[in-house]
Scaffold this motif. Structure first.
Motif, PDB file in Angstrom:
ATOM      1  N   PRO A 119       0.865  -1.406   0.119  1.00 17.11           N
ATOM      2  CA  PRO A 119      -0.013  -0.044  -0.107  1.00 17.11           C
ATOM      3  C   PRO A 119       0.895   1.278   0.147  1.00 17.11           C
ATOM      4  O   PRO A 119       1.860   1.327   0.514  1.00 17.11           O
ATOM      5  CB  PRO A 119      -0.919  -0.184   1.339  1.00 17.11           C
ATOM      6  N   ALA A 120       0.436   2.234  -0.684  1.00 18.70           N
ATOM      7  CA  ALA A 120       1.137   3.527  -0.759  1.00 18.70           C
ATOM      8  C   ALA A 120       0.256   4.766  -0.681  1.00 18.70           C
ATOM      9  O   ALA A 120      -0.948   4.839  -0.978  1.00 18.70           O
ATOM     10  CB  ALA A 120       2.038   3.465  -2.188  1.00 18.70           C
ATOM     11  N   ARG A 121       0.975   5.941   0.015  1.00 16.47           N
ATOM     12  CA  ARG A 121      -0.004   6.958  -0.054  1.00 16.47           C
ATOM     13  C   ARG A 121       0.179   7.637  -1.512  1.00 16.47           C
ATOM     14  O   ARG A 121       1.202   7.638  -2.274  1.00 16.47           O
ATOM     15  CB  ARG A 121       1.008   8.115   0.871  1.00 16.47           C
ATOM     16  N   VAL A 122      -0.718   8.189  -1.901  1.00 17.06           N
ATOM     17  CA  VAL A 122      -0.949   8.616  -3.414  1.00 17.06           C
ATOM     18  C   VAL A 122      -1.266  10.058  -3.301  1.00 17.06           C
ATOM     19  O   VAL A 122      -2.534  10.493  -2.600  1.00 17.06           O
ATOM     20  CB  VAL A 122      -1.874   7.698  -4.291  1.00 17.06           C
ATOM     21  N   LEU A 123      -0.867  11.166  -4.172  1.00 19.06           N
ATOM     22  CA  LEU A 123      -1.089  12.311  -3.996  1.00 19.06           C
ATOM     23  C   LEU A 123      -2.106  12.604  -5.438  1.00 19.06           C
ATOM     24  O   LEU A 123      -1.542  12.004  -6.381  1.00 19.06           O
ATOM     25  CB  LEU A 123       0.078  13.370  -4.298  1.00 19.06           C
ATOM     26  N   PHE A 124      -3.329  13.257  -4.919  1.00 18.72           N
ATOM     27  CA  PHE A 124      -4.162  13.555  -6.102  1.00 18.72           C
ATOM     28  C   PHE A 124      -4.113  15.109  -6.246  1.00 18.72           C
ATOM     29  O   PHE A 124      -4.127  15.863  -5.033  1.00 18.72           O
ATOM     30  CB  PHE A 124      -5.413  13.057  -5.692  1.00 18.72           C
ATOM     31  N   THR A 125      -4.438  15.677  -7.588  1.00 21.31           N
ATOM     32  CA  THR A 125      -4.741  16.864  -7.605  1.00 21.31           C
ATOM     33  C   THR A 125      -6.077  17.241  -8.268  1.00 21.31           C
ATOM     34  O   THR A 125      -6.423  16.403  -9.531  1.00 21.31           O
ATOM     35  CB  THR A 125      -3.604  17.668  -8.324  1.00 21.31           C
ATOM     36  N   LEU A 126      -6.911  17.766  -7.819  1.00 19.11           N
ATOM     37  CA  LEU A 126      -8.341  17.700  -8.341  1.00 19.11           C
ATOM     38  C   LEU A 126      -8.770  19.166  -8.860  1.00 19.11           C
ATOM     39  O   LEU A 126      -8.823  20.119  -8.123  1.00 19.11           O
ATOM     40  CB  LEU A 126      -9.493  17.161  -7.206  1.00 19.11           C
ATOM     41  N   PRO A 127      -9.110  19.198 -10.063  1.00 25.74           N
ATOM     42  CA  PRO A 127      -9.720  20.606 -10.472  1.00 25.74           C
ATOM     43  C   PRO A 127     -11.197  20.460 -10.460  1.00 25.74           C
ATOM     44  O   PRO A 127     -11.886  19.626 -10.933  1.00 25.74           O
ATOM     45  CB  PRO A 127      -9.168  20.662 -11.846  1.00 25.74           C
ATOM     46  N   VAL A 128     -11.841  21.281  -9.939  1.00 26.00           N
ATOM     47  CA  VAL A 128     -13.189  21.357  -9.786  1.00 26.00           C
ATOM     48  C   VAL A 128     -13.882  22.534 -10.378  1.00 26.00           C
ATOM     49  O   VAL A 128     -13.669  23.574  -9.936  1.00 26.00           O
ATOM     50  CB  VAL A 128     -13.796  21.432  -8.141  1.00 26.00           C
ATOM     51  N   THR A 129     -14.536  22.358 -11.439  1.00 31.25           N
ATOM     52  CA  THR A 129     -15.276  23.519 -12.262  1.00 31.25           C
ATOM     53  C   THR A 129     -16.460  24.004 -11.542  1.00 31.25           C
ATOM     54  O   THR A 129     -17.419  23.108 -11.365  1.00 31.25           O
ATOM     55  CB  THR A 129     -15.283  23.015 -13.682  1.00 31.25           C
ATOM     56  N   ILE A 130     -16.597  25.033 -11.197  1.00 29.44           N
ATOM     57  CA  ILE A 130     -17.790  25.602 -10.517  1.00 29.44           C
ATOM     58  C   ILE A 130     -18.321  26.679 -11.348  1.00 29.44           C
ATOM     59  O   ILE A 130     -17.722  27.475 -11.901  1.00 29.44           O
ATOM     60  CB  ILE A 130     -17.409  26.165  -9.199  1.00 29.44           C
TER      61      ILE A 130
END
Length: 132
Positions: A119-130
């Motif tokens: 198991p690994a820590r995973v970095l996410f980048t999330l763009p949220v269009t509003i």
């Protein structure tokens, strides 16, 4: 002269040794999160369900001069599937940063990612269009 040079060498070496963090201070268990792993973390139901979850739970600010935009947030999926280290990259103002943090805190646990079978820590980048 030899004593002065020896003294300077010892003094210099002492500065290097004392400048190191003691091993008890170093956190050996918190691995640096990966951006890409062999098996990515999975939101229960998949990416489409994650998008629906965000859309269902995110409340757009009820402000007259808010025109919308792209809110960017990064977070880490931990080895236990929880979300941690939420950081706002691009805040649109009007409480959007607090709102995305609130929504991510509601997320159910993900299936964690793994690298080399662990198991690994995973970095996410999330763009949220509003859109308002």
């Amino acid at each position: 002269m030899k004593r002065i040079i020896l003294f300077l060498i010892v003094l210099f070496a002492q500065q290097i040794v004392l400048a190191q963090a003691p091993m008890s201070v170093v956190n050996k268990t918190a691995a640096i999160p990966f951006e890409t792993v062999e098996n990515q973390p999975i939101f229960p139901g998949g990416n489409n369900e994650f998008i629906k979850f965000i859309g269902k739970n995110f409340r757009v600010p009820d402000v007259e001069d808010f025109s919308g935009g792209v809110l960017k947030v990064s977070f880490v999926i931990e080895v236990n599937g929880s979300i941690a280290d939420v950081k706002i990259i691009n805040d649109l103002g009007h409480g959007t940063a607090d709102e995305i943090k609130r929504v991510l805190s509601l997320c159910p646990k993900w299936t964690p990612g793994d690298q080399n079978g662990k198991p690994a820590r995973v970095l996410f980048t999330l763009p949220v269009t509003i859109r308002n």
